[in-house]
Design a protein around this motif. Structure first.
Motif, mmCIF file in Angstrom:
data_model
loop_
_atom_site.group_PDB
_atom_site.id
_atom_site.type_symbol
_atom_site.label_atom_id
_atom_site.label_comp_id
_atom_site.label_asym_id
_atom_site.label_seq_id
_atom_site.Cartn_x
_atom_site.Cartn_y
_atom_site.Cartn_z
ATOM 1 N N ALA A 1 0.804 -1.219 0.000
ATOM 2 C CA ALA A 1 0.000 0.000 0.000
ATOM 3 C C ALA A 1 0.840 1.274 0.000
ATOM 4 O O ALA A 1 0.545 2.200 -0.767
ATOM 5 N N PRO A 2 1.902 1.401 0.835
ATOM 6 C CA PRO A 2 2.695 2.637 0.785
ATOM 7 C C PRO A 2 3.269 2.930 -0.597
ATOM 8 O O PRO A 2 3.265 4.078 -1.043
ATOM 9 N N THR A 3 3.744 1.894 -1.294
ATOM 10 C CA THR A 3 4.290 2.105 -2.635
ATOM 11 C C THR A 3 3.219 2.596 -3.589
ATOM 12 O O THR A 3 3.443 3.520 -4.387
ATOM 13 N N ARG A 4 2.024 2.007 -3.527
ATOM 14 C CA ARG A 4 0.956 2.419 -4.427
ATOM 15 C C ARG A 4 0.534 3.866 -4.165
ATOM 16 O O ARG A 4 0.263 4.623 -5.103
ATOM 17 N N TYR A 5 0.488 4.262 -2.899
ATOM 18 C CA TYR A 5 0.107 5.645 -2.582
ATOM 19 C C TYR A 5 1.204 6.629 -2.985
ATOM 20 O O TYR A 5 0.912 7.740 -3.450
ATOM 21 N N LEU A 6 2.450 6.255 -2.824
ATOM 22 C CA LEU A 6 3.537 7.139 -3.248
ATOM 23 C C LEU A 6 3.542 7.323 -4.756
ATOM 24 O O LEU A 6 3.793 8.425 -5.265
ATOM 25 N N ARG A 7 3.237 6.257 -5.500
ATOM 26 C CA ARG A 7 3.153 6.386 -6.954
ATOM 27 C C ARG A 7 1.975 7.280 -7.350
ATOM 28 O O ARG A 7 2.042 8.025 -8.338
ATOM 29 N N ALA A 8 0.899 7.210 -6.582
ATOM 30 C CA ALA A 8 -0.241 8.095 -6.849
ATOM 31 C C ALA A 8 0.149 9.552 -6.647
ATOM 32 O O ALA A 8 -0.252 10.427 -7.421
ATOM 33 N N VAL A 9 0.940 9.834 -5.612
ATOM 34 C CA VAL A 9 1.415 11.196 -5.381
ATOM 35 C C VAL A 9 2.257 11.679 -6.554
ATOM 36 O O VAL A 9 2.131 12.829 -7.003
ATOM 37 N N LEU A 10 3.107 10.809 -7.086
ATOM 38 C CA LEU A 10 3.919 11.177 -8.257
ATOM 39 C C LEU A 10 3.032 11.555 -9.435
ATOM 40 O O LEU A 10 3.309 12.525 -10.163
ATOM 41 N N ARG A 11 1.949 10.812 -9.644
ATOM 42 C CA ARG A 11 1.053 11.138 -10.755
ATOM 43 C C ARG A 11 0.292 12.433 -10.492
ATOM 44 O O ARG A 11 0.020 13.201 -11.420
ATOM 45 N N LEU A 12 -0.035 12.688 -9.230
ATOM 46 C CA LEU A 12 -0.764 13.914 -8.902
ATOM 47 C C LEU A 12 0.081 15.165 -9.125
ATOM 48 O O LEU A 12 -0.457 16.252 -9.345
ATOM 49 N N ILE A 13 1.391 15.028 -9.057
ATOM 50 C CA ILE A 13 2.255 16.181 -9.316
ATOM 51 C C ILE A 13 1.995 16.720 -10.720
ATOM 52 O O ILE A 13 1.978 17.939 -10.934
ATOM 53 N N ASP A 14 1.755 15.833 -11.682
ATOM 54 C CA ASP A 14 1.472 16.260 -13.049
ATOM 55 C C ASP A 14 0.002 16.573 -13.274
ATOM 56 O O ASP A 14 -0.334 17.372 -14.156
ATOM 57 N N ASP A 15 -0.876 15.960 -12.492
ATOM 58 C CA ASP A 15 -2.314 16.130 -12.742
ATOM 59 C C ASP A 15 -3.079 16.086 -11.416
ATOM 60 O O ASP A 15 -3.714 15.093 -11.089
ATOM 61 N N PRO A 16 -3.028 17.174 -10.620
ATOM 62 C CA PRO A 16 -3.656 17.140 -9.291
ATOM 63 C C PRO A 16 -5.171 16.960 -9.323
ATOM 64 O O PRO A 16 -5.744 16.459 -8.357
ATOM 65 N N VAL A 17 -5.832 17.343 -10.419
ATOM 66 C CA VAL A 17 -7.291 17.215 -10.447
ATOM 67 C C VAL A 17 -7.746 15.782 -10.698
ATOM 68 O O VAL A 17 -8.950 15.506 -10.701
ATOM 69 N N SER A 18 -6.803 14.860 -10.911
ATOM 70 C CA SER A 18 -7.177 13.460 -11.110
ATOM 71 C C SER A 18 -7.270 12.692 -9.798
ATOM 72 O O SER A 18 -7.301 11.466 -9.802
#
Length: 369
Positions: free
Chosen positions: A84-101
């Motif tokens: 779970a921590p890895t999946r959430y950290l990867r989500a944060v990386l994606r949000l850096i480019d697209d926070p509204v997602s």
């Protein structure tokens, strides 16, 4: 096949062992286990691998035999096996480019409609991160009113970097009104297409080396070979100074010289500024309601004065704008479009400073006889 199972185990020692034993007896391999604490007790989430023939109902029945209740079973992909921590950290990386997602990210991470307290806490943190990232995008930088006099010219692909920088300085609201969907980041590839659209033209307004506004006209083949769609974006600090009208007039003339006899502009009904700008073209116009948007058609030649509305239904978000997460259903055959003229928009949307009237064919003559 992989399945994700969420269930409440019986509140007794050995309940999990009994569930594991039943899975083992049916050659079901438990690949991942996560335990959540809830007010009603422990909630277990398992990822299991089954052979061919197993269904969600079969798995729910097997889990029920082990004394579990409130069970949900869904198919899943191998990426859920990451911790779970890895999946959430990867989500944060994606949000850096697209926070509204953030809503889509949460849907992928959680996977179930009901959240446990731990998942609510995770979701709150992720939403806060997305909000802070979005605020950073809202910080305008670059040329401001008074720092120069904008000049306009035809855009080229060499303007792509300056166009990206202008989008970054624009507010979330301005970008959404331009693209009809949230657009937190414009890619260099898209900027090149916007700067030099195939068969169309783009006009940029510049202060020094910075682009502060842009209007684009591009062919819309679904509406006819001589129809072009027009869109305008002006950086927030330069709005309200007539720059949008100036860009619109120049790009309309550019569309005309490239063979267009009609332009269309998709406008959100609440975008009063763009509707007023289209009125001030003082050209024959008609407005058709298309889903949640207004399609404003403007005649450029005698051939298009009647503006027949016999076109087939066109899903705008699918064919022209950035794809939406909530696509609209097409208008059914025979269902009439809701038509208005720009002259009637003041009654619909409280658009002030209306000038001009409509004649019998519904065309706005902008106050001319």
């Amino acid at each position: 096949m992989l399945w994700k199972i969420r269930t409440e185990l019986a509140d007794r020692p050995g309940a999990l062992a009994e569930l594991a034993a039943r899975c083992g007896a049916d050659d079901i391999n438990i690949l991942h286990l996560e335990v959540f604490t809830a007010e009603t007790g422990a909630i277990d989430e398992l990822v299991v691998s089954t052979g061919v023939g197993w269904t969600a109902d079969n798995l729910a029945a097997l889990v029920a035999e082990a004394g579990c209740v409130r069970t949900t079973v869904r198919p899943c992909q191998a990426d859920v096996l990451h911790d779970a921590p890895t999946r959430y950290l990867r989500a944060v990386l994606r949000l850096i480019d697209d926070p509204v997602s953030v809503d889509d990210e949460l849907g992928e991470l959680q996977g179930f409609d009901e959240y446990t307290p731990a998942e609510w806490a995770r979701a709150d943190v992720l939403v806060e991160i997305a909000g802070r990232l979005a605020e950073r995008y809202e910080t305008p930088e670059g040329p401001r009113p008074g720092s120069g006099v904008p000049t306009t010219r035809t855009a080229t692909v060499e303007d792509a970097d300056a166009v990206v920088a202008m989008h970054d300085r624009c507010s979330y609201e301005s970008r959404t009104r331009r693209y009809h969907v949230p657009m937190p980041k414009l890619t260099a590839r898209t900027a090149r297409h916007l700067s030099a659209p195939a068969g169309g033209v783009s006009i940029v307004a510049c202060v020094g080396d910075a682009v502060v506004g842009m209007a684009t006209a591009a062919p819309w083949e679904e509406l006819g070979s001589t129809t072009m769609e027009v869109a305008v974006l002006v950086e927030d600090g330069w709005q309200g100074q007539g720059l949008g009208l100036r860009l619109l007039r120049e790009v309309v003339e550019g569309a005309r010289t490239r063979g267009a006899d009609r332009i269309v502009c998709m406008v959100q009904p609440e975008n009063h500024a763009m509707l007023r700008t289209l009125e001030r073209l003082r050209m024959r116009s008609r407005v058709v309601r298309d889903g949640d948007s207004l399609m404003v058609s403007v005649a450029l030649s005698d051939r298009s004065l009647s503006h027949e509305v016999d076109r087939a239904a066109v899903q705008y978000r699918h064919s022209r704008a950035t794809p939406s997460h909530r696509p609209e259903p097409p208008r059914s055959a025979g269902q009439p479009a809701r038509e208005h003229t720009l002259a009637a928009l003041s009654a619909l949307h409280a658009v002030p400073d209306r000038a001009g009237a409509a004649d019998r064919d519904g065309a706005d003559r902008g106050g001319r006889p």
